[in-house]
Structures are given as structure tokens and as C-alpha cells.
Design a protein around this motif. Structure first.
Motif, PDB file in Angstrom:
ATOM      1  N   GLY A 375       0.543  -0.900  -0.108  1.00 60.57           N
ATOM      2  CA  GLY A 375      -0.079   0.026  -0.284  1.00 60.57           C
ATOM      3  C   GLY A 375       0.749   1.073  -0.085  1.00 60.57           C
ATOM      4  O   GLY A 375       1.844   1.028   0.081  1.00 60.57           O
ATOM      5  N   TYR A 376       0.400   2.334  -0.006  1.00 64.76           N
ATOM      6  CA  TYR A 376       0.727   3.303  -0.262  1.00 64.76           C
ATOM      7  C   TYR A 376       0.234   4.590   1.025  1.00 64.76           C
ATOM      8  O   TYR A 376      -0.702   4.893   1.088  1.00 64.76           O
ATOM      9  CB  TYR A 376       0.782   3.960  -1.418  1.00 64.76           C
ATOM     10  CG  TYR A 376       1.051   3.636  -2.257  1.00 64.76           C
ATOM     11  CD1 TYR A 376       2.589   4.134  -2.985  1.00 64.76           C
ATOM     12  CD2 TYR A 376       0.952   2.454  -3.408  1.00 64.76           C
ATOM     13  CE1 TYR A 376       2.927   3.486  -4.467  1.00 64.76           C
ATOM     14  CE2 TYR A 376       1.171   1.594  -4.286  1.00 64.76           C
ATOM     15  CZ  TYR A 376       2.350   2.034  -4.767  1.00 64.76           C
ATOM     16  OH  TYR A 376       3.277   0.982  -5.313  1.00 64.76           O
ATOM     17  N   ASP A 380       3.207   7.876  -3.664  1.00 64.30           N
ATOM     18  CA  ASP A 380       4.003   7.288  -4.655  1.00 64.30           C
ATOM     19  C   ASP A 380       5.314   6.373  -3.996  1.00 64.30           C
ATOM     20  O   ASP A 380       6.193   6.068  -4.815  1.00 64.30           O
ATOM     21  CB  ASP A 380       4.141   8.059  -5.678  1.00 64.30           C
ATOM     22  CG  ASP A 380       3.487   8.683  -6.606  1.00 64.30           C
ATOM     23  OD1 ASP A 380       2.424   7.889  -6.895  1.00 64.30           O
ATOM     24  OD2 ASP A 380       3.257   9.798  -7.186  1.00 64.30           O
ATOM     25  N   THR A 424      -6.257  -3.038  -0.043  1.00 64.65           N
ATOM     26  CA  THR A 424      -5.286  -1.410   0.112  1.00 64.65           C
ATOM     27  C   THR A 424      -6.519  -1.468  -1.277  1.00 64.65           C
ATOM     28  O   THR A 424      -7.155  -2.315  -2.146  1.00 64.65           O
ATOM     29  CB  THR A 424      -4.308  -1.243   0.142  1.00 64.65           C
ATOM     30  OG1 THR A 424      -3.433  -2.515  -1.059  1.00 64.65           O
ATOM     31  CG2 THR A 424      -3.723  -1.751   1.449  1.00 64.65           C
ATOM     32  N   SER A 426      -6.410   2.233  -3.940  1.00 62.74           N
ATOM     33  CA  SER A 426      -5.335   3.109  -4.544  1.00 62.74           C
ATOM     34  C   SER A 426      -6.503   4.374  -4.370  1.00 62.74           C
ATOM     35  O   SER A 426      -7.467   4.151  -5.049  1.00 62.74           O
ATOM     36  CB  SER A 426      -4.521   3.176  -5.566  1.00 62.74           C
ATOM     37  OG  SER A 426      -3.949   2.149  -5.570  1.00 62.74           O
ATOM     38  N   THR A 427      -5.506   5.275  -3.647  1.00 67.24           N
ATOM     39  CA  THR A 427      -6.750   6.647  -3.983  1.00 67.24           C
ATOM     40  C   THR A 427      -5.617   8.082  -5.214  1.00 67.24           C
ATOM     41  O   THR A 427      -5.165   7.535  -5.245  1.00 67.24           O
ATOM     42  CB  THR A 427      -6.382   7.982  -2.231  1.00 67.24           C
ATOM     43  OG1 THR A 427      -5.180   7.633  -1.623  1.00 67.24           O
ATOM     44  CG2 THR A 427      -7.494   6.655  -2.050  1.00 67.24           C
ATOM     45  N   HIS A 430      -2.672   9.985  -5.097  1.00 70.58           N
ATOM     46  CA  HIS A 430      -1.478   8.649  -5.226  1.00 70.58           C
ATOM     47  C   HIS A 430      -1.382   7.808  -3.627  1.00 70.58           C
ATOM     48  O   HIS A 430       0.443   7.556  -3.692  1.00 70.58           O
ATOM     49  CB  HIS A 430      -0.084   9.741  -5.312  1.00 70.58           C
ATOM     50  CG  HIS A 430      -0.492  10.055  -7.117  1.00 70.58           C
ATOM     51  ND1 HIS A 430      -0.002   9.603  -7.789  1.00 70.58           N
ATOM     52  CD2 HIS A 430      -0.482  11.053  -7.205  1.00 70.58           C
ATOM     53  CE1 HIS A 430      -0.296  10.382  -8.868  1.00 70.58           C
ATOM     54  NE2 HIS A 430      -0.546  11.240  -8.627  1.00 70.58           N
ATOM     55  N   ARG A 431      -2.188   8.064  -2.900  1.00 67.33           N
ATOM     56  CA  ARG A 431      -1.583   6.608  -1.637  1.00 67.33           C
ATOM     57  C   ARG A 431      -2.816   5.873  -1.276  1.00 67.33           C
ATOM     58  O   ARG A 431      -3.070   6.177  -2.449  1.00 67.33           O
ATOM     59  CB  ARG A 431      -1.894   8.236  -0.571  1.00 67.33           C
ATOM     60  CG  ARG A 431      -0.676   8.859  -0.190  1.00 67.33           C
ATOM     61  CD  ARG A 431      -1.176   9.840   1.258  1.00 67.33           C
ATOM     62  NE  ARG A 431      -1.734  10.919   0.642  1.00 67.33           N
ATOM     63  CZ  ARG A 431      -2.234  12.086   1.795  1.00 67.33           C
ATOM     64  NH1 ARG A 431      -1.227  11.652   2.902  1.00 67.33           N
ATOM     65  NH2 ARG A 431      -3.057  13.108   2.082  1.00 67.33           N
ATOM     66  N   SER A 432      -3.126   5.458  -0.356  1.00 66.77           N
ATOM     67  CA  SER A 432      -4.236   3.873  -0.303  1.00 66.77           C
ATOM     68  C   SER A 432      -5.012   4.415   0.826  1.00 66.77           C
ATOM     69  O   SER A 432      -4.645   4.811   1.877  1.00 66.77           O
ATOM     70  CB  SER A 432      -2.829   2.986  -0.177  1.00 66.77           C
ATOM     71  OG  SER A 432      -2.136   2.278  -1.225  1.00 66.77           O
ATOM     72  N   SER A 488     -11.246   3.953 -12.114  1.00 67.35           N
ATOM     73  CA  SER A 488     -10.188   5.183 -11.209  1.00 67.35           C
ATOM     74  C   SER A 488     -12.482   5.536 -10.231  1.00 67.35           C
ATOM     75  O   SER A 488     -12.076   6.481 -10.323  1.00 67.35           O
ATOM     76  CB  SER A 488      -9.958   5.791 -12.166  1.00 67.35           C
ATOM     77  OG  SER A 488      -8.339   5.757 -12.880  1.00 67.35           O
ATOM     78  N   HIS A 548      -8.217   6.008  -7.898  1.00 71.43           N
ATOM     79  CA  HIS A 548      -7.443   5.718  -9.024  1.00 71.43           C
ATOM     80  C   HIS A 548      -7.215   4.238  -9.107  1.00 71.43           C
ATOM     81  O   HIS A 548      -6.443   3.448  -8.826  1.00 71.43           O
ATOM     82  CB  HIS A 548      -6.254   6.744  -8.352  1.00 71.43           C
ATOM     83  CG  HIS A 548      -4.797   6.671  -9.547  1.00 71.43           C
ATOM     84  ND1 HIS A 548      -5.255   6.390 -11.040  1.00 71.43           N
ATOM     85  CD2 HIS A 548      -3.343   6.291 -10.089  1.00 71.43           C
ATOM     86  CE1 HIS A 548      -4.247   6.838 -11.469  1.00 71.43           C
ATOM     87  NE2 HIS A 548      -3.323   6.530 -11.107  1.00 71.43           N
ATOM     88  N   ARG A 550      -3.905   2.154 -10.453  1.00 75.56           N
ATOM     89  CA  ARG A 550      -2.890   2.124 -10.970  1.00 75.56           C
ATOM     90  C   ARG A 550      -2.577   0.585 -12.158  1.00 75.56           C
ATOM     91  O   ARG A 550      -3.080   0.554 -11.517  1.00 75.56           O
ATOM     92  CB  ARG A 550      -1.762   1.925  -9.449  1.00 75.56           C
ATOM     93  CG  ARG A 550      -1.703   2.568  -8.683  1.00 75.56           C
ATOM     94  CD  ARG A 550      -0.999   2.607  -7.388  1.00 75.56           C
ATOM     95  NE  ARG A 550      -0.840   3.947  -6.251  1.00 75.56           N
ATOM     96  CZ  ARG A 550      -0.174   4.449  -6.587  1.00 75.56           C
ATOM     97  NH1 ARG A 550       1.208   4.764  -7.027  1.00 75.56           N
ATOM     98  NH2 ARG A 550      -0.400   5.606  -5.315  1.00 75.56           N
TER      99      ARG A 550
END
Length: 551
Positions: A375-376, A380, A424, A426-427, A430-432, A488, A548, A550
Motif C-alpha cells: 500500500g501507499y 507514490d 488496500t 489506491s486513491t 497517490h496514496r492508499s 478510477s 485511482h 494504478r
């Protein structure tokens, strides 16, 4: 005037010439002016015509896009749907794939019953299987309607979807490993591509996930390699992806204990790392292929890495890794240009560069209870999520930065042994978003309860001291997954509940729920006493959060 008259009297002819020349010049000037006026008039008419033609074309285009050419319709998906199967048990498999090509992800799962749903009325006898048997079903992500059902095997050992080029299909399909030993390949419409019976031996266990290898039999379709554990030995089966025929013969390798494995690309070479309680064994794809077929293959992926070959014992195939202790998990962690290897043992987690076998970082962590997830936490910056047992019915969730091994965030929860692993999403920042199962002690009581509840929490790094309690589930959860059902957007989670194989058949329930519906009704839990915003503001902000996809 006297001088002019005198000049005219002296040179009368010259004066007439001058007048004639002046008249000629005036005539030429008038012609030029008339010609220019004519040209300007003609140019003005062309400009006017061009303007009206352009305006006419613009109006045609606007009219076409407004009334004639239809805009692409965005699929309308239900926020929540359910699908029920009575007198059934379900397997721990969920796959998210776009089966009907409507740009909305669908759900593929497996259950065991005497017959399918009332929509199809399939029975086990339709495929020559004893009743009850295992069905494979695809359910529409839009509204929960059953797209297709297919009796696949007497029992399901493992199911894996998203495999490219199974049989003649050009799109990804599913491979079902059944009991008694059999392989069944299905395409996305549920049609069987091929079916083969196998002899895996007695008391076998299929090592998962299954691995896809390059086309070694030169039939234009990638092939499959399957590892089966029988006691402390591993059998290798290579099968054609086109027709399922076995390539070569079965090879057996001694591992000295119950093994798991991961596949890894080292440069242009492919290796399989098998790990038991205290040992790691490495085999190159080239060696496994040569042993099964007795032939050499010139494919680039069948090369061997010199550094790895020097670190593999030629007799036992033990492989040296700079980590000690009982090995619980090996996992691939994506790096800048390659996959690194995370070794999780009884005392620590160690990230290793497979190119030079050097340690990148170590982290003290004990009793890790599930496979590491990704996860983020920072934009990024890939992170690793570890869940470790810290006491009876207690666990600790840690988000670790993948590049440095630094702990970015942690949380202690009550937890059942059979609770699902986290997921998780992705948002757009650019995080999770992290979806975590457990029970948080609001009062800070560190003693684990005898029967912790199964609560689903949402955490996003924009609020490091906030958890959203989404739902409290009392049913037995068999499988859990989260995904973006449209590119997305449309973030959802899927719950499969009911009895499992070995239990009495009962009601099996498959549910899809849009995440935002739970966010709007969620309970805000403060992990610290610092409240930076109101609870409703936090709900609203996380409700508006965009997702988002990825690549």
C-alpha cells in the motif's frame, strides 16, 4: 507663369508630350485602382464565403454530437447487491474480472452444492460429476445477477483467474484444480477450454499460486508449471496452456519439510524459491524444464544467473539468504527497476536485493500472522503492511516504508484467528485507503476479549489519528476483497459469508457494497485526543475522496 508660357512657345511639342504622358499616367493609376478594387472585392467575397462555410461546418458538428452521435453510456451500478445460495458451502476464493465486457468488474467465486441457482438449473450430472459438486459462478458487478454457472469438479483444491491465453481463448481465463486431481480451464464466458485428470499422488497439496511460464513447447500459447507437495517432496508438473497436455515427465525434489514458494525474475533468468521452516531452496526454470523433458531450450528466460548459481548448493539446492531464524514468509516487493525479496522470519523482516544478495534493511517484528500486503502511506512511496500477533486475540498492524524499512504507522486491535486479511485501494492523491478487520478498544484496554467482534475499519493517511468504523459483521467470513469496479471510480468491497467445506451446508451469501455508502454512515474513532476537524467534516471529506486505478 511667364516662364511657362515662354517655354511653351519655344517648345510646343514638348508640352504636348508632357500632357500626354501625364494623361497616360493618370489612366494607368485609374486602371490600377480599379483592378485593386476589383481584387479586394473578389477577396472580400471569398472571405465572406469561407466564414459562412466554417460557421456551417461548426453547426453541423455541434448538431451531430448533440443529436445524432450518441454519447457513450456510463454503466449504472447498484450500490449494494446480494446473491444467495441455499444448502451450500463456499470456498475461500474470490476473483474480480470484467467477464461480460461492460466496463464494470464482476465477481467469480466457487461453491459446493447439489445444483446451481434457479436462473440456470445446472446440476452436477450435467458434467458427469457426483452430487454435490463444486460450481464456478460469475456474478455481475453492476446488479448481482448470475452471468454463468458451471459444474467444475467434485471438490476444488485451488482456483485461479486472470490467466492469459488458456486454450484457444484470446482473453484471460480461470484454471480450477480439483479433487480428485484434475485441471479444468474455462474462459470468461464459462466455456470449458480443456479438462485433464492428473495423478498427483496420495495426500497431496498444491502449492499456490500457480505459475505461468513462457511458451516452452512452441505452440504459441504460454504454459503452466504446477508444484505439488507430498510429504517433504515437491513434484513438478509442466502443462501446455493450449490443450493442458503434460510436457515431459513428473520430477520430484526433496525439501525436508512443508514448503511454500515464490517465483522471481533475476535479470533475464527465472527462479523458484521454495522455503520451509528453516531452509530456502532455489531452482531455475531452465533446470526444471531440462529435468522434466531431458532437453535444452534456448529461450532467454531459461538462462541461469551466475551469482545465484554460485549460491545454490549443487547437491541439496539449498540457497543462502542473509537472514536467520525460522522463515515464515517470502514475498516480492517491487523496487525501482526490479522486485526485491522480503524475508519474514520469527524475529525480523529483511529486505534483500536479489541482484547482489545484499541486505537493504531489517526490521524487528515477531510472529507475523499473514502474508505481507502492499500500500501507499506517502504519495507514490510503496509501503509494506505487516500484521503480527502480540498476544491472545491481539494483533498489531504496521505500515512500513518499502525503501527504508521505517515504521510509518501502527495500530493495535483485538482480532479473531479467522479474521480476513486487510485490503488496500489506491486513491487519487497517490496514496492508499486501508481496510482493516479487527476490534479497536476505544477505552485503551489492552487485554484481548474472549470473542472479539469482526469490525471493518477504514484508514487513510490524510488523517493519521482517525479510524472510520464501517460495519460490524456477525457472520462467518469466508473471503473478503476490495476493488475499483469501474476504472478510477466505484470503490467497493465484496464479502463471501456462510459455511465452509467440512461444515454442514447452509446459506451462502455474496455481497458487494459500495465503500462510500458505509463511509457516510460510519462511526469516527479518534486514535488520540487531538481532534483536528469535526466528525461530520471527516466523513464528508473521505466520502468525496476519489480513487485511482494504478497501472
Amino acid at each position: 507663369m511667364d516662364n511657362k508660357d515662354a517655354e511653351a512657345e519655344i517648345h510646343p511639342l514638348k508640352t504636348e508630350d508632357v500632357k500626354a504622358q501625364e494623361n497616360h499616367e493618370n489612366f494607368v493609376e485609374r486602371r490600377i485602382i480599379i483592378k485593386q478594387s476589383s481584387q479586394l472585392s473578389r477577396l472580400s467575397r471569398w472571405r465572406t464565403a469561407a466564414f459562412f462555410i466554417s460557421l456551417f461546418l461548426c453547426l453541423i458538428i455541434v448538431f451531430a454530437f448533440s443529436f445524432i452521435i450518441p454519447c457513450p453510456e456510463r454503466p449504472i451500478s447498484e450500490r449494494t447487491w446480494f446473491q444467495y445460495y441455499e444448502n451450500a458451502v463456499a470456498y475461500q476464493f474470490l476473483a474480480i474480472e470484467d467477464v461480460d465486457k461492460d466496463k464494470v468488474q464482476d465477481v467469480i467465486f466457487a461453491f459446493r452444492a447439489s445444483n446451481g441457482s434457479s436462473n440456470f438449473n445446472h446440476t452436477c450430472l450435467d458434467e458427469g460429476l457426483p452430487s454435490p459438486c463444486a460450481f464456478l459462478a460469475a456474478v455481475s458487478g453492476k446488479n448481482g445477477t448470475v452471468l454463468w454457472e458451471k459444474p467444475a469438479a467434485k471438490e476444488v483444491e485451488w482456483m485461479q483467474c486472470g490467466i492469459e491465453q488458456l486454450g484457444e481463448a484470446s482473453e484471460p481465463g480461470c484454471l480450477v484444480v480439483g479433487k480428485p486431481a484434475s485441471l479444468t480451464a474455462l474462459n470468461q464466458t464459462g466455456d470449458v477450454q480443456w479438462r485433464h485428470s492428473n495423478d498427483f499422488g496420495a495426500n497431496y497439496t498444491v502449492l499456490t499460486p500457480l505459475s505461468v511460464i513462457p511458451d516452452v513447447d512452441s505452440d504459441g500459447v504460454q504454459d503452466l508449471i504446477i508444484f505439488v507437495a507430498t510429504g517433504d517432496k515437491i513434484k513438478t508438473f509442466i502443462h501446455s496452456g493450449r490443450n493442458g497436455n503434460e510436457i515431459g515427465s513428473t520430477e520430484s525434489h526433496s525439501m525436508g519439510g512443508k514448503a511454500h514458494y515464490i517465483s522471481l525474475n533475476v535479470g533475464s533468468s527465472s527462479y523458484f524459491l521454495f522455503y520451509t521452516g528453516n531452509s530456502v531452496y532455489a531452482y531455475s526454470l531452465k533446470e526444471l524444464y531440462s529435468a522434466a523433458t531431458g532437453m535444452e531450450n534456448s529461450l532467454p528466460s531459461l538462462e541461469q544467473d551466475p551469482l545465484w548459481e554460485r549460491n545454490i548448493d549443487p547437491t541439496t539446492h539449498r540457497f543462502y539468504l542473509p537472514s536467520s531464524g525460522d522463515i515464515h514468509y517470502l514475498a516480492k516487493i517491487p523496487g525501482a527497476s526490479r522486485d526485491n525479496v522480503l524475508v519474514v522470519n520469527s524475529e525480523m523482516a529483511t529486505l534483500i536485493n536479489p541482484q547482489n544478495l545484499q541486505t537493504l534493511w531489517t526490521l524487528n517484528v515477531s510472529r507475523v500472522m499473514s502474508e505481507p500486503r502492499l500500500g501507499y502511506y506517502k504519495p507514490d512511496v510503496l509501503g509494506v503492511v505487516l500484521e503480527s500477533e502480540i498476544g491472545p486475540n491481539r494483533k498489531k498492524v504496521m505500515i512500513v516504508e518499502g525503501g527504508s524499512g521505517a515504521v510509518q504507522w501502527d495500530l493495535k486491535l483485538n482480532s479473531r484467528a479467522e479474521s480476513p486479511g486487510l485490503a488496500t485501494l489506491s486513491t487519487a492523491d497517490h496514496r492508499s485507503t486501508f481496510l482493516i478487520w479487527g476490534e479497536y478498544n476505544v477505552a485503551g484496554n489492552e487485554t484481548g476479549s474472549t470473542a472479539p467482534q469482526q469490525k471493518l475499519y477504514l484508514f487513510h493517511p490524510s488523517y493519521t489519528n482517525v479510524l472510520l468504523e464501517l460495519r460490524n459483521n456477525t457472520d462467518q467470513i469466508i473471503a473478503f476483497s476490495a476493488a475499483l469496479f469501474e476504472r478510477s471510480r466505484h470503490a467497493c468491497y465484496v464479502l463471501l459469508t456462510g459455511p465452509q467445506p467440512g461444515e454442514e451446508p447452509g446459506l451462502v451469501s455474496l455481497m458487494k457494497r459500495k465503500l462510500k455508502e458505509d463511509v457516510s454512515e460510519s462511526k469516527v474513532i479518534w486514535l488520540s485526543q487531538v481532534a483536528v476537524d469535526s466528525e461530520q467534516y471527516i466523513r464528508d471529506r473521505l466520502y468525496r475522496m476519489r480513487f485511482h486505478s494504478r497501472v
